[in-house]
Design a protein around this motif. Structure first.
Motif, short mmCIF file in Angstrom:
data_model
loop_
_atom_site.label_atom_id
_atom_site.label_comp_id
_atom_site.label_asym_id
_atom_site.label_seq_id
_atom_site.Cartn_x
_atom_site.Cartn_y
_atom_site.Cartn_z
N CYS A 10 0.82 -1.21 0.00
CA CYS A 10 0.00 0.00 0.00
C CYS A 10 0.85 1.26 0.00
N ASP A 11 0.57 2.12 -0.97
CA ASP A 11 1.20 3.43 -1.05
C ASP A 11 0.78 4.29 0.15
N PHE A 12 1.52 5.32 0.42
CA PHE A 12 1.23 6.18 1.58
C PHE A 12 0.62 7.52 1.16
N ASP A 13 1.43 8.36 0.48
CA ASP A 13 0.97 9.72 0.13
C ASP A 13 -0.19 9.68 -0.87
N LYS A 89 -4.94 -8.42 9.73
CA LYS A 89 -4.47 -9.13 10.92
C LYS A 89 -5.36 -10.36 11.17
N ALA A 90 -6.67 -10.15 11.11
CA ALA A 90 -7.62 -11.24 11.40
C ALA A 90 -7.51 -12.37 10.39
N HIS A 91 -7.14 -12.03 9.14
CA HIS A 91 -7.07 -13.05 8.08
C HIS A 91 -5.63 -13.46 7.77
N ASP A 92 -4.70 -12.99 8.60
CA ASP A 92 -3.30 -13.36 8.44
C ASP A 92 -2.76 -13.01 7.05
N VAL A 93 -3.16 -11.82 6.57
CA VAL A 93 -2.71 -11.31 5.26
C VAL A 93 -1.62 -10.27 5.51
N PRO A 94 -0.41 -10.48 4.97
CA PRO A 94 0.66 -9.49 5.18
C PRO A 94 0.31 -8.14 4.55
N HIS A 119 7.57 -3.47 8.32
CA HIS A 119 6.56 -3.54 7.27
C HIS A 119 6.32 -2.16 6.64
N ILE A 120 7.16 -1.20 7.00
CA ILE A 120 7.04 0.15 6.43
C ILE A 120 8.30 0.48 5.65
N TYR A 121 8.14 0.67 4.35
CA TYR A 121 9.26 1.06 3.49
C TYR A 121 9.05 2.50 3.03
N CYS A 122 10.07 3.35 3.25
CA CYS A 122 10.00 4.72 2.75
C CYS A 122 11.42 5.24 2.57
N ASN A 123 11.56 6.47 2.10
CA ASN A 123 12.87 7.07 1.93
C ASN A 123 13.36 7.68 3.24
N GLY A 124 14.64 8.00 3.29
CA GLY A 124 15.22 8.59 4.49
C GLY A 124 15.52 10.07 4.30
N SER A 125 16.05 10.70 5.34
CA SER A 125 16.35 12.12 5.26
C SER A 125 17.56 12.47 6.13
N ASP A 126 18.25 13.50 5.70
CA ASP A 126 19.45 13.94 6.41
C ASP A 126 19.36 15.47 6.55
N PHE A 127 19.32 15.91 7.79
CA PHE A 127 19.17 17.34 8.07
C PHE A 127 20.48 17.95 8.57
N SER A 128 21.61 17.26 8.33
CA SER A 128 22.88 17.75 8.89
C SER A 128 23.50 18.87 8.05
N GLY A 129 23.10 18.98 6.78
CA GLY A 129 23.64 20.06 5.93
C GLY A 129 22.72 21.28 5.95
N ALA A 156 10.97 -3.90 -6.05
CA ALA A 156 11.95 -4.73 -5.33
C ALA A 156 11.29 -5.36 -4.10
N VAL A 157 10.44 -4.61 -3.41
CA VAL A 157 9.72 -5.15 -2.25
C VAL A 157 8.72 -6.21 -2.71
N ILE A 158 7.98 -5.90 -3.78
CA ILE A 158 6.96 -6.83 -4.29
C ILE A 158 7.59 -8.14 -4.73
N ARG A 159 8.76 -8.07 -5.37
CA ARG A 159 9.41 -9.28 -5.89
C ARG A 159 9.81 -10.28 -4.79
#
Ligand SMILES: [Mg+2]
Ligand SMILES: [Zn+2]
Length: 224
Positions: A10-13, A89-94, A119-129, A156-159
């Protein structure tokens, strides 16, 4: 029900949330040049990875909290999301969140729903610069047609869930979902993704809320 064990990606945004949070934040903070970048992403003349990286680089790292607060306040969760999670959860579906969004707003927004972090895949962030830098911990694998351009590579996740064993279902709304939509068994679509599925004649069901998704999944997908 389904011919094989279902698994949901499932997409997020714009899917779990009512708004596309990146677009909403760009509109609100309006850094010069963001809208031209979005147009290039939507018309697929610029990769999602490059475009998202460029847009965030227009914003100073010092604005992190302000941007995060704005997104969290304005995102809005689509109706039926907790119910869909409970159903899985009830139907044991990932259930996997496959998001082209960024960790600093994706994790806080999903926090109330008890989805395991792995179970959550997203991009990361760097606020050091000086400017915000987006990082790509889940970049494309060697099998992705979009090689190196996804940012967060949904295919890649789906595969990891073989089509022999699993009935793969993608839920999404837009350009980050296009590559994944081509390799799954069924798509629940909104917005640009519905147009794309029509254009490519991919098996899809347009939906409004996650209650619709539950209803269709309970019936076993597309009814003739
Ligand atoms: Mg989306
Ligand atoms: Zn990819």
């Amino acid at each position: 029900m389904f011919p094989r064990k279902p698994v949901l990606f499932c997409d997020f945004d714009g899917t779990i949330t009512m708004n596309d949070n990146i677009i909403a934040a760009m509109k609100h903070f309006n850094p010069q040049g963001w809208d031209a970048i979005v147009q290039e992403i939507i018309s697929e003349t610029k990769s999602v990875k490059q475009g998202v990286g460029e847009m965030f680089a227009l914003l100073p790292s010092s604005m992190k909290e302000e941007i995060k607060d704005y997104i969290i306040t304005n995102a809005g969760i689509r109706d039926g999301f907790p119910e869909l999670l409970a159903w899985c959860k009830a139907h044991d579906v990932p259930f996997y969140v496959t998001s082209g969004g960024i960790d600093f707003f994706v994790y806080p927004l999903l926090d109330p729903f008890g989805i395991p972090a792995d179970h959550i895949y997203c991009n990361g962030s760097d606020f050091s610069g000086d400017q915000i830098r987006i990082t790509w911990p889940h970049d494309c694998d060697e099998y992705c047609d979009n090689r190196g351009n996804c940012g967060m590579c949904k295919t890649a996740v789906i595969r990891r869930y073989s089509q022999d064993e699993y009935y793969r279902i993608l839920i999404g709304d837009s350009v980050t979902d296009f590559p994944g939509a081509k390799i799954v068994d069924l798509v629940f679509s909104r917005s640009h993704l519905t147009d794309k599925c029509r254009e490519l004649a991919l098996p899809h069901i347009p939906f409004g809320t996650f209650h619709d998704v539950i209803r269709h999944i309970e019936r076993g997908g597309i009814q003739s």
